[in-house]
Design a protein around this motif. Structure first.
Motif, PDB file in Angstrom:
ATOM      1  N   THR A 139       0.843  -1.194   0.000  1.00  0.00           N
ATOM      2  CA  THR A 139       0.000   0.000   0.000  1.00  0.00           C
ATOM      3  C   THR A 139       0.876   1.242   0.000  1.00  0.00           C
ATOM      4  N   LEU A 140       0.685   2.106  -0.985  1.00  0.00           N
ATOM      5  CA  LEU A 140       1.435   3.356  -1.044  1.00  0.00           C
ATOM      6  C   LEU A 140       0.778   4.371  -0.110  1.00  0.00           C
ATOM      7  N   GLY A 141       1.615   5.130   0.580  1.00  0.00           N
ATOM      8  CA  GLY A 141       1.109   6.182   1.454  1.00  0.00           C
ATOM      9  C   GLY A 141       1.678   7.520   1.023  1.00  0.00           C
ATOM     10  N   LEU A 142       0.825   8.388   0.475  1.00  0.00           N
ATOM     11  CA  LEU A 142       1.275   9.712   0.046  1.00  0.00           C
ATOM     12  C   LEU A 142       1.485  10.578   1.277  1.00  0.00           C
ATOM     13  N   GLU A 143       2.694  11.059   1.458  1.00  0.00           N
ATOM     14  CA  GLU A 143       3.013  11.813   2.669  1.00  0.00           C
ATOM     15  C   GLU A 143       2.698  13.300   2.521  1.00  0.00           C
ATOM     16  N   ASN A 144       2.286  13.896   3.629  1.00  0.00           N
ATOM     17  CA  ASN A 144       2.166  15.357   3.696  1.00  0.00           C
ATOM     18  C   ASN A 144       3.579  15.927   3.805  1.00  0.00           C
ATOM     19  N   HIS A 145       4.224  15.996   2.666  1.00  0.00           N
ATOM     20  CA  HIS A 145       5.619  16.422   2.585  1.00  0.00           C
ATOM     21  C   HIS A 145       5.625  17.769   1.889  1.00  0.00           C
ATOM     22  N   VAL A 188      -2.837  16.755  -0.455  1.00  0.00           N
ATOM     23  CA  VAL A 188      -2.733  15.297  -0.343  1.00  0.00           C
ATOM     24  C   VAL A 188      -4.063  14.643  -0.718  1.00  0.00           C
ATOM     25  N   LEU A 189      -5.151  15.144  -0.152  1.00  0.00           N
ATOM     26  CA  LEU A 189      -6.458  14.538  -0.387  1.00  0.00           C
ATOM     27  C   LEU A 189      -6.919  14.712  -1.829  1.00  0.00           C
ATOM     28  N   ARG A 190      -6.533  15.816  -2.442  1.00  0.00           N
ATOM     29  CA  ARG A 190      -6.930  16.002  -3.844  1.00  0.00           C
ATOM     30  C   ARG A 190      -6.387  14.863  -4.697  1.00  0.00           C
ATOM     31  N   ILE A 191      -5.155  14.467  -4.443  1.00  0.00           N
ATOM     32  CA  ILE A 191      -4.541  13.389  -5.224  1.00  0.00           C
ATOM     33  C   ILE A 191      -5.115  12.030  -4.849  1.00  0.00           C
ATOM     34  N   VAL A 192      -5.191  11.752  -3.548  1.00  0.00           N
ATOM     35  CA  VAL A 192      -5.690  10.446  -3.094  1.00  0.00           C
ATOM     36  C   VAL A 192      -7.144  10.250  -3.502  1.00  0.00           C
ATOM     37  N   ASP A 193      -7.968  11.282  -3.352  1.00  0.00           N
ATOM     38  CA  ASP A 193      -9.383  11.165  -3.692  1.00  0.00           C
ATOM     39  C   ASP A 193      -9.600  11.068  -5.201  1.00  0.00           C
ATOM     40  N   ALA A 194      -8.722  11.692  -5.982  1.00  0.00           N
ATOM     41  CA  ALA A 194      -8.860  11.611  -7.438  1.00  0.00           C
ATOM     42  C   ALA A 194      -8.551  10.201  -7.934  1.00  0.00           C
ATOM     43  N   ILE A 195      -7.585   9.548  -7.313  1.00  0.00           N
ATOM     44  CA  ILE A 195      -7.167   8.213  -7.762  1.00  0.00           C
ATOM     45  C   ILE A 195      -8.124   7.129  -7.262  1.00  0.00           C
TER      46      ILE A 195
END
Length: 309
Positions: free
Chosen positions: A194-200, A210-217
């Protein structure tokens, strides 16, 4: 209906047991407490500067001695990616009673060059396969930076904010990041990582980004790696926004003072935020202070145990 002798004795025994053990009587009303397992990133020991603590095996030894439950491996800390070495790392963690709870990697998708983005997709796919070979179930990814700051010191001076590349926009950047991460998900699913997009930094600097990307995918194979130390101002509401999608919680401490900044984080409050979001996963320490890791990391573990244990 009258009780027979056997029923009466059984009911009496149950009542006595409940009376002598209140927890039994109230079990139905008591919600079990979550004890999050606590891990430590190998970065906590090495920090890109302690040459004698670069060995992954050495970091695993220290983690076991200090009483951690797991280890998160920083990819850039590895000096050998051969299959033999990967299996030695997995075995070394196992015989020390530790899980390998995360793989922290770097990539960058904020480039107008399609070829550059593809190279980073290929790199990320290779990293996913490394995680799979070590039996690591989740991997930290990020959007990358625009690289328009002179250096990292300038980026930190500007609190992680930097303008897009000349002639391009953040809107384009979101499209590049979404397309690039989507291209990695087939491999992530195949490998069970599982990939975890970090708040970096970059587009992940805010929870909205972060949510814009995760929710779009919209894939279970892309969620969030939540870092407590990457929101430099008013972190708690921001952490709460990302908590429901978090698959790994990275926790910063700064004993001895941080290199670029020091945050005074309330881990009791953060633990409550994560419990409210029903987070049951690993808490991974990223010690980022100037104190010797051999003394600061155990203090950090004690702090996290009190909050999350």
């Amino acid at each position: 209906m009258p009780l027979n002798r056997r029923s009466f004795l059984a009911a009496s025994a149950a009542g006595l047991a409940a009376a002598s053990h209140p927890s039994v009587a109230n079990a139905a009303d008591t919600k079990p407490k979550v004890r999050n397992p606590i891990g430590v990133s190998t970065y906590s020991f090495w920090q890109f500067k302690n040459a004698d603590l670069r060995s992954i095996e050495k970091c695993i030894d220290l983690a076991a001695e200090m009483g951690f439950d797991a280890v998160e491996i920083l990819h850039r800390q590895m000096t050998d990616e051969s299959d033999g070495t990967l299996q030695k790392i997995k075995r070394h963690a196992f015989v020390n009673g530790l899980s390998l709870c995360g793989f922290s990697t770097h990539q960058g998708f904020l480039s107008a060059s399609k070829e550059t983005r593809q190279k980073n997709v290929d790199l990320t796919i290779k990293q996913i396969e490394l995680a799979y070979k070590m039996g690591i179930p989740t991997m930290r990814v990020n959007t990358g930076r625009w690289e328009t700051s002179k250096n990292f010191d300038e980026l930190m001076k500007n609190k992680g904010i930097e303008p897009p590349t000349a002639g391009h926009t953040e809107e384009e950047g979101f499209g590049w990041a979404i397309d690039s991460l989507t291209a990695c998900l087939k491999t992530a699913e195949k490998c069970g990582v599982t990939l975890g997009l970090e708040n970096h930094w970059g587009l992940g600097r805010t929870p909205e980004g972060v949510l814009r990307i995760v929710d779009a995918i919209k894939s279970p194979w892309l969620q969030v790696t939540l870092d407590t130390g990457n929101f430099l101002e008013d972190p708690y509401d921001k952490l709460e926004k990302l908590a429901p999608k978090t698959v790994l919680l990275q926790t910063k401490t700064y004993y001895g003072g941080g290199t670029w900044y020091t945050l005074d984080l309330d881990y009791d409050r953060i633990a409550k935020i994560m419990r409210k979001a029903n987070y049951k996963g690993y808490v991974s320490l990223e010690f980022e202070g100037k104190e010797d890791a051999r003394t600061a990391v155990p203090k950090s573990l004690e702090l996290l145990r009190k909050a999350f244990g």
